[in-house]
Write an enzyme that holds these catalytic residues in place. Structure first.
Site, PDB file in Angstrom:
ATOM      1  N   LEU A 158     -11.192 -24.117 -15.555  1.00  0.00           N
ATOM      2  CA  LEU A 158     -11.680 -22.907 -15.525  1.00  0.00           C
ATOM      3  C   LEU A 158     -11.781 -22.381 -13.947  1.00  0.00           C
ATOM      4  O   LEU A 158     -11.871 -23.358 -13.164  1.00  0.00           O
ATOM      5  CB  LEU A 158     -13.201 -22.900 -15.654  1.00  0.00           C
ATOM      6  CG  LEU A 158     -13.621 -22.509 -17.066  1.00  0.00           C
ATOM      7  CD1 LEU A 158     -15.023 -22.705 -17.380  1.00  0.00           C
ATOM      8  CD2 LEU A 158     -12.967 -21.359 -17.708  1.00  0.00           C
ATOM      9  N   ASP A 159     -11.207 -21.323 -13.687  1.00  0.00           N
ATOM     10  CA  ASP A 159     -11.142 -20.716 -12.201  1.00  0.00           C
ATOM     11  C   ASP A 159     -12.428 -20.795 -11.567  1.00  0.00           C
ATOM     12  O   ASP A 159     -13.555 -21.055 -12.369  1.00  0.00           O
ATOM     13  CB  ASP A 159     -10.639 -19.349 -12.167  1.00  0.00           C
ATOM     14  CG  ASP A 159      -9.021 -19.230 -12.464  1.00  0.00           C
ATOM     15  OD1 ASP A 159      -8.299 -19.969 -12.518  1.00  0.00           O
ATOM     16  OD2 ASP A 159      -8.690 -18.094 -13.264  1.00  0.00           O
ATOM     17  N   GLN A 160     -12.349 -20.964 -10.350  1.00  0.00           N
ATOM     18  CA  GLN A 160     -13.505 -20.971  -9.477  1.00  0.00           C
ATOM     19  C   GLN A 160     -14.525 -19.829  -9.810  1.00  0.00           C
ATOM     20  O   GLN A 160     -15.832 -20.017  -9.636  1.00  0.00           O
ATOM     21  CB  GLN A 160     -13.211 -21.110  -7.987  1.00  0.00           C
ATOM     22  CG  GLN A 160     -14.265 -21.077  -6.920  1.00  0.00           C
ATOM     23  CD  GLN A 160     -13.689 -21.152  -5.552  1.00  0.00           C
ATOM     24  OE1 GLN A 160     -12.876 -21.412  -5.157  1.00  0.00           O
ATOM     25  NE2 GLN A 160     -14.901 -20.547  -4.552  1.00  0.00           N
TER      26      GLN A 160
END
Length: 212
Positions: A42-44
């Protein structure tokens, strides 16, 4: 083999970074279980459900786009979704970085979610809405690029399900082990599709795959 679910908060990196190696929080700050690796990423700036394990075969199935397992997201978007925008998202074929998306499930929803920390930006003259999207592929930042392509920039993104595993009431920043029935169901789905594949370590698969 350990199998666990984690509710990743906004701003946390989907990796087990060494202490002091980054100024951002990582999985190491929340999960004390050794030798587990994230299945996908998951992206930041995204939140929600992550699955972690040291099961390389399962990692391979859930990370390989050929197997097309469902992943469900709630996206808070800027603007009012039109029937045309929903139809374009649902039908697939959106061009994002020389790639055409597959059909996916999309619906307008009104979820009850706690505020994000930090909060999303608010523009008094621009309304927002929530979309539920179920994808069967995992291109980099795909949900954000899809909504942007139909004029609905994503302001907040929460992954709420991976295959049959759901975020449910797992608190932000909390984790739990999968129950035995959850593990059995996951393996029952995955094993027929990967039995002919050469197993790899979870560490190797995690290093090769990235989804958001």
């Amino acid at each position: 083999m350990p199998y666990l679910l984690f509710h990743k908060p906004y701003g946390v990196l989907s990796q087990f970074g060494d202490a002091g190696a980054t100024e951002h929080a990582t999985l190491r700050d929340f999960i004390p279980v050794p030798e587990v690796y994230p299945v996908g990423r998951l992206d930041q700036d995204s939140e929600g459900l992550m699955l972690l394990t040291d099961d390389g075969k399962l990692q391979h199935w859930l990370s390989d786009p050929r197997f097309r397992h469902p992943r469900s997201y709630w996206a808070q978007v800027e603007g009012v979704p039109t029937a045309e925008a929903i139809a374009r998202l649902t039908a697939g074929g959106l061009a994002i970085q020389n790639y055409h998306t597959l059909p996916c499930g999309v619906a307008v929803i009104t979820p009850q979610v706690p505020p994000r920390n930090p909060p999303i930006r608010h523009r008094l003259t621009v309304p927002t809405a929530w979309l539920a999207l179920t994808l069967y592929e995992g291109k980099n930042r795909q949900v954000r690029r899809m909504t942007a392509a139909v004029g609905l920039p994503t302001l907040r993104l929460i992954r709420v399900a991976i295959a049959h595993l759901e975020l449910g009431d797992l608190a932000c920043g909390a984790w739990r082990f999968l129950t035995e029935p959850e593990v059995c169901q996951l393996k029952a789905i995955a094993n027929p599709q990967v039995k002919a594949q050469k197993p790899r370590s979870a560490r190797a698969v995690s290093a090769r795959r990235s989804t958001s």
